[in-house]
Design an enzyme around this catalytic site. Sequence first.
Site, short mmCIF file in Angstrom:
data_model
loop_
_atom_site.label_atom_id
_atom_site.label_comp_id
_atom_site.label_asym_id
_atom_site.label_seq_id
_atom_site.Cartn_x
_atom_site.Cartn_y
_atom_site.Cartn_z
N CYS A 152 31.74 25.67 -0.20
CA CYS A 152 31.49 26.77 -1.14
C CYS A 152 32.29 26.51 -2.41
CB CYS A 152 31.89 28.11 -0.54
SG CYS A 152 30.99 28.53 0.97
N GLY B 290 38.62 29.59 -3.99
CA GLY B 290 39.84 29.19 -4.68
C GLY B 290 40.67 28.21 -3.88
N VAL B 291 41.27 27.25 -4.56
CA VAL B 291 42.07 26.22 -3.91
C VAL B 291 43.29 26.82 -3.21
CG1 VAL B 291 43.63 24.28 -4.38
CG2 VAL B 291 41.34 24.32 -5.38
N GLY B 292 43.98 27.77 -3.88
CA GLY B 292 45.23 28.30 -3.34
C GLY B 292 45.09 28.83 -1.93
N GLY B 293 44.17 29.75 -1.73
CA GLY B 293 43.99 30.33 -0.41
C GLY B 293 43.37 29.38 0.58
N HIS B 294 42.42 28.57 0.10
CA HIS B 294 41.70 27.65 0.98
C HIS B 294 42.65 26.64 1.62
CE1 HIS B 294 38.15 25.43 2.39
NE2 HIS B 294 38.74 24.32 1.97
N TYR C 113 38.76 23.58 5.55
CA TYR C 113 37.97 22.59 6.28
C TYR C 113 36.63 22.43 5.58
CZ TYR C 113 34.73 26.04 8.16
OH TYR C 113 33.76 26.99 8.28
N LEU D 37 42.65 31.06 10.86
CA LEU D 37 43.38 31.96 9.95
C LEU D 37 42.58 32.35 8.72
CD1 LEU D 37 46.08 33.36 9.15
CD2 LEU D 37 46.64 31.23 7.94
N TYR E 176 39.61 33.01 8.12
CA TYR E 176 38.60 34.07 8.24
C TYR E 176 39.25 35.45 8.30
CZ TYR E 176 35.33 30.30 9.35
OH TYR E 176 34.56 29.17 9.30
#
Length: 428
Positions: A35, A39-43, A49, A333, A335
């Site tokens: 997707c 955002g990179v930070g949270g991902h 993954y 985590l 989700y």
Amino acid sequence: MSTETAWVEAGASLGEVYYRIAEKSKTHGFPAGVCPTVGVGGHVSGAGYGNLMRKYGVSSDNVIDAKLVDVNGRILDRKSMGEDLFWAIRGAASSFGVMLAFKIKLVHVPEVVTVFKVSRTLEQNATDIVFNWQKVAPNIDRDLFIRLILEVVRDSESGNKKTVRATFIALFLGDSKRLLSLMNQEFPQLGLKDSDCIETSWVRTVLFWENMDIEEPIEILLDRQSRKPVFLKRKSDYVKEPISRDGWEGIWKKMLELEDAVMYFNPYGGRMAEIPAMATAFPHRAGNLWKIQYQTNWKEEGEEATQHYLNLARELHKYMTPFVSKNPRQAFLNYKDLELGIKHSNGKKNYNEGKVYGVQYFNENFNRLVQIKTKVDPSDFFRHEQSIPALPFPRNIPVLSEWFNSIVVIILLYVLLWRKCWHSSPKG
């Protein structure tokens, strides 16, 4: 690209990262989500993954340095934060500070890769194909990632009645000729044809997986506008044993009953089975065949609609209990399923409440995360509903130390006085 690394700020989107990599190289990528608006930070903080994970692991496996603001307001990198904290932020970063940036290790991808999407309904032998997918997908060549999507649709060929559709969507790190040879040998039940395959560049596969026109200008990856539904619910599970044919028949029946609940199956194996569970905070490695994502999406506003769709996800999740991991029932985590438990306080119950969901997200890594949290953020400043708890005991260490020292002094004085009295007493 000479170092095959890049610093990525936490506020960037995945699409922006992919676009910038493609600007510099046709043969590099990064293992992260499909997707582009995420955002990179949270991902990356929660492991991250995507369809490169069987080849290269999850996003956080490919982080080699990071910058965060700690509880004291200091900006730390890997060297100054130490290896314990660096271990923790690769999978549980939101509990430890504010992530500013990640130094990522880029991975190699061919100039030409192949994607396909093939759907089969129950009337088109989906049961047999899915039964075989579960044996093939975690064990096939790690260059191939085959996601399975299960959903209820109306089948016009059978009188518009409800049926379950199984969609197989894949990324292969190679050309279609090699892919077809591999599929004919390992997964002939799907009946993949040359016309199903699309050869393209790695960066354009992001458009394919996002259901966009693969020929769109690649600049569309810079669009930060989300294409997700207005309302959604996600839950997760991990599967460790293949499901029997009877088990699948029961799942079809339950899905047809619920109708609007969808399941995504993401296969493991390959590199995911080689990285130790304790290598980073993210523990879900060897022993998992695939991860399930339960989805419900809706546009209707109001409490009645919300509860209806939430209950669909809950019911399907409950029905799948016999088929998934146990003791603990594991979860992913990112989700963020608050139904697994939340922290209500910041006191003595902190650890017990946190352990309920913590062991599901982090398995045996949970206690080490608690120890690190207690050391670097003892006041639990960085907290949210499902953050790693800090133990309350260490906050009382200064008081206990003073009390302990006083006791020691009293004992020593007593011993000295006793010894003096004993030496000065008449000898018998």
